[in-house]
Design a protein around this motif. Structure first.
Motif, PDB file in Angstrom:
ATOM      1  N   CYS A  27       3.819  12.691  -5.944  1.00 49.27           N
ATOM      2  CA  CYS A  27       2.744  12.774  -4.928  1.00 49.27           C
ATOM      3  C   CYS A  27       3.018  13.353  -3.669  1.00 49.27           C
ATOM      4  CB  CYS A  27       2.018  11.405  -4.882  1.00 49.27           C
ATOM      5  SG  CYS A  27       0.586  11.468  -3.839  1.00 49.27           S
ATOM      6  N   ARG A  28       2.171  14.511  -3.415  1.00 49.53           N
ATOM      7  CA  ARG A  28       2.586  15.147  -2.139  1.00 49.53           C
ATOM      8  C   ARG A  28       1.454  15.199  -0.852  1.00 49.53           C
ATOM      9  NH1 ARG A  28       5.664  17.561  -6.094  1.00 49.53           N
ATOM     10  NH2 ARG A  28       7.646  17.568  -5.512  1.00 49.53           N
ATOM     11  N   SER A  29       0.490  14.327  -1.330  1.00 43.11           N
ATOM     12  CA  SER A  29      -0.510  14.080  -0.368  1.00 43.11           C
ATOM     13  C   SER A  29      -1.288  12.784  -0.591  1.00 43.11           C
ATOM     14  CB  SER A  29      -1.820  15.251  -0.753  1.00 43.11           C
ATOM     15  OG  SER A  29      -2.681  15.208  -0.223  1.00 43.11           O
ATOM     16  N   LYS A  42       9.486  12.421  10.508  1.00 41.02           N
ATOM     17  CA  LYS A  42       9.013  14.059  10.207  1.00 41.02           C
ATOM     18  C   LYS A  42       9.986  14.831  10.740  1.00 41.02           C
ATOM     19  CE  LYS A  42       4.024  12.644  10.097  1.00 41.02           C
ATOM     20  NZ  LYS A  42       2.884  12.751  10.582  1.00 41.02           N
ATOM     21  N   GLU A  43      10.897  14.473  11.954  1.00 41.14           N
ATOM     22  CA  GLU A  43      11.985  15.234  12.461  1.00 41.14           C
ATOM     23  C   GLU A  43      13.081  15.418  11.581  1.00 41.14           C
ATOM     24  OE1 GLU A  43      12.827  13.785  16.323  1.00 41.14           O
ATOM     25  OE2 GLU A  43      10.898  13.370  16.802  1.00 41.14           O
ATOM     26  N   PHE A  77       9.335  15.880   4.390  1.00 42.36           N
ATOM     27  CA  PHE A  77       8.590  15.633   3.152  1.00 42.36           C
ATOM     28  C   PHE A  77       8.166  14.272   3.301  1.00 42.36           C
ATOM     29  CE2 PHE A  77      11.477  19.001   1.920  1.00 42.36           C
ATOM     30  CZ  PHE A  77      10.701  19.872   1.433  1.00 42.36           C
ATOM     31  N   THR A  78       7.398  13.853   4.390  1.00 43.40           N
ATOM     32  CA  THR A  78       6.955  12.406   4.475  1.00 43.40           C
ATOM     33  C   THR A  78       5.725  12.372   3.976  1.00 43.40           C
ATOM     34  OG1 THR A  78       5.904  12.691   6.435  1.00 43.40           O
ATOM     35  CG2 THR A  78       8.202  12.062   6.372  1.00 43.40           C
ATOM     36  N   PHE A  79       4.888  13.424   3.953  1.00 43.18           N
ATOM     37  CA  PHE A  79       3.411  13.576   3.411  1.00 43.18           C
ATOM     38  C   PHE A  79       2.531  12.682   3.876  1.00 43.18           C
ATOM     39  CE2 PHE A  79       6.644  14.962  -0.321  1.00 43.18           C
ATOM     40  CZ  PHE A  79       6.531  16.003  -0.128  1.00 43.18           C
ATOM     41  N   ASP A  80       2.903  12.372   5.115  1.00 41.52           N
ATOM     42  CA  ASP A  80       1.805  11.494   5.961  1.00 41.52           C
ATOM     43  C   ASP A  80       1.651  10.267   5.421  1.00 41.52           C
ATOM     44  OD1 ASP A  80       1.611  13.329   8.115  1.00 41.52           O
ATOM     45  OD2 ASP A  80       0.021  14.425   7.092  1.00 41.52           O
ATOM     46  N   ALA A  81       2.601   9.736   4.626  1.00 46.35           N
ATOM     47  CA  ALA A  81       2.711   8.421   3.933  1.00 46.35           C
ATOM     48  C   ALA A  81       2.668   7.443   4.952  1.00 46.35           C
ATOM     49  CB  ALA A  81       3.626   8.047   3.017  1.00 46.35           C
ATOM     50  N   LYS A  82       1.791   6.148   4.822  1.00 45.74           N
ATOM     51  CA  LYS A  82       1.833   5.109   5.735  1.00 45.74           C
ATOM     52  C   LYS A  82       2.948   4.270   5.676  1.00 45.74           C
ATOM     53  CE  LYS A  82      -1.746   7.121   7.557  1.00 45.74           C
ATOM     54  NZ  LYS A  82      -1.323   8.047   8.618  1.00 45.74           N
ATOM     55  N   LEU A 100       0.733   0.209  -9.943  1.00 46.98           N
ATOM     56  CA  LEU A 100      -0.470  -0.335  -8.850  1.00 46.98           C
ATOM     57  C   LEU A 100      -1.549   0.741  -8.501  1.00 46.98           C
ATOM     58  CD1 LEU A 100       2.125  -2.242  -6.575  1.00 46.98           C
ATOM     59  CD2 LEU A 100       0.671  -3.407  -8.189  1.00 46.98           C
ATOM     60  N   GLY A 101      -1.270   1.698  -8.931  1.00 50.41           N
ATOM     61  CA  GLY A 101      -2.244   2.865  -8.844  1.00 50.41           C
ATOM     62  C   GLY A 101      -1.861   3.587  -7.367  1.00 50.41           C
ATOM     63  N   LEU A 102      -0.679   3.463  -7.210  1.00 49.09           N
ATOM     64  CA  LEU A 102      -0.331   4.278  -5.876  1.00 49.09           C
ATOM     65  C   LEU A 102       0.588   5.583  -6.575  1.00 49.09           C
ATOM     66  CD1 LEU A 102       1.153   1.075  -4.163  1.00 49.09           C
ATOM     67  CD2 LEU A 102      -0.840   2.181  -3.720  1.00 49.09           C
ATOM     68  N   GLY A 103       0.866   6.419  -5.568  1.00 46.92           N
ATOM     69  CA  GLY A 103       1.604   7.603  -5.446  1.00 46.92           C
ATOM     70  C   GLY A 103       3.058   7.456  -4.920  1.00 46.92           C
ATOM     71  N   THR A 104       3.796   8.305  -5.443  1.00 44.38           N
ATOM     72  CA  THR A 104       5.188   8.176  -4.634  1.00 44.38           C
ATOM     73  C   THR A 104       5.949   9.458  -4.991  1.00 44.38           C
ATOM     74  OG1 THR A 104       6.350   7.744  -6.630  1.00 44.38           O
ATOM     75  CG2 THR A 104       5.477   5.703  -5.358  1.00 44.38           C
ATOM     76  N   THR A 105       6.872   9.911  -4.330  1.00 44.83           N
ATOM     77  CA  THR A 105       7.760  11.043  -4.474  1.00 44.83           C
ATOM     78  C   THR A 105       8.980  10.764  -4.015  1.00 44.83           C
ATOM     79  OG1 THR A 105       8.071  13.257  -4.470  1.00 44.83           O
ATOM     80  CG2 THR A 105       7.394  12.205  -2.523  1.00 44.83           C
ATOM     81  N   TYR A 106      10.356  11.172  -4.872  1.00 42.34           N
ATOM     82  CA  TYR A 106      11.564  11.051  -4.569  1.00 42.34           C
ATOM     83  C   TYR A 106      12.070  11.965  -3.615  1.00 42.34           C
ATOM     84  CZ  TYR A 106      16.373   9.522  -5.917  1.00 42.34           C
ATOM     85  OH  TYR A 106      17.510   9.134  -5.722  1.00 42.34           O
TER      86      TYR A 106
END
Length: 173
Positions: free
Chosen positions: A20-22, A67-68, A72-77, A118-124
């Protein structure tokens, strides 16, 4: 945690998981974070040494600083920073290979699959300025960062990319 309410079977989960990238702006609940961390706790590790160390980053100031260190944080909270303690991990006797990186990757995989259930997105995420992440989060030298896992609600569901045929990577003897 009552994980019985998450009724997807294993094959549904592995088929649904994608990088997931968004992410939306919605934050994870305490319960969701706890379930993901419990999945990390249940992951197998070499000799059951459990060298994983996981930083849960939700502080907006720290998220901005990360982000610095990587784009690749993709604005995840929420970003889980999966590390291993090199002084606790198992080392193979024949060549002293540190298996902490393998253990931490297995842990991260469990976390990604739990998040998907859980219906969530992730990326490694492996691409980062490691020293800067260590500085931002005050991570000790004996902890090796294995990956960042941005986790959240996907803005878009993106199917898997094309996969190679099984015959292309399996050798029977």
């Amino acid at each position: 945690m009552d994980t019985k309410k998450y009724t997807k079977n294993y094959f549904e989960v592995i088929n649904e998981r994608f990088s997931c990238r968004s992410f939306t702006a919605e934050k994870l609940s305490t319960e969701q974070i706890q379930i993901i961390l419990e999945s990390a706790q249940l992951a197998p590790t070499a000799c059951n040494f459990q060298p994983q160390i996981i930083y849960v980053v939700e502080n907006p100031v720290l998220l901005d600083k990360l982000k610095e260190a990587t784009r690749f944080t993709f604005d995840a909270k929420t970003i889980f920073v999966v590390c291993h303690d090199k002084s606790k991990s198992w080392h193979r006797r024949s060549d002293e290979k540190d298996h902490g990186d393998i253990d931490a990757t297995i842990v991260a995989t469990h976390m990604m699959l739990a998040a998907t259930a859980l219906g969530l997105g992730t990326t490694y995420v492996c691409s980062m300025k490691v020293d800067l992440v260590k500085e931002i989060l005050d991570i000790p030298d004996n902890y090796e960062i294995n990956c960042l896992l941005p986790v959240g609600y996907p803005k878009d569901i993106v199917p898997h990319n094309t996969r190679v045929d099984i015959e292309d990577f399996v050798v029977y003897k």
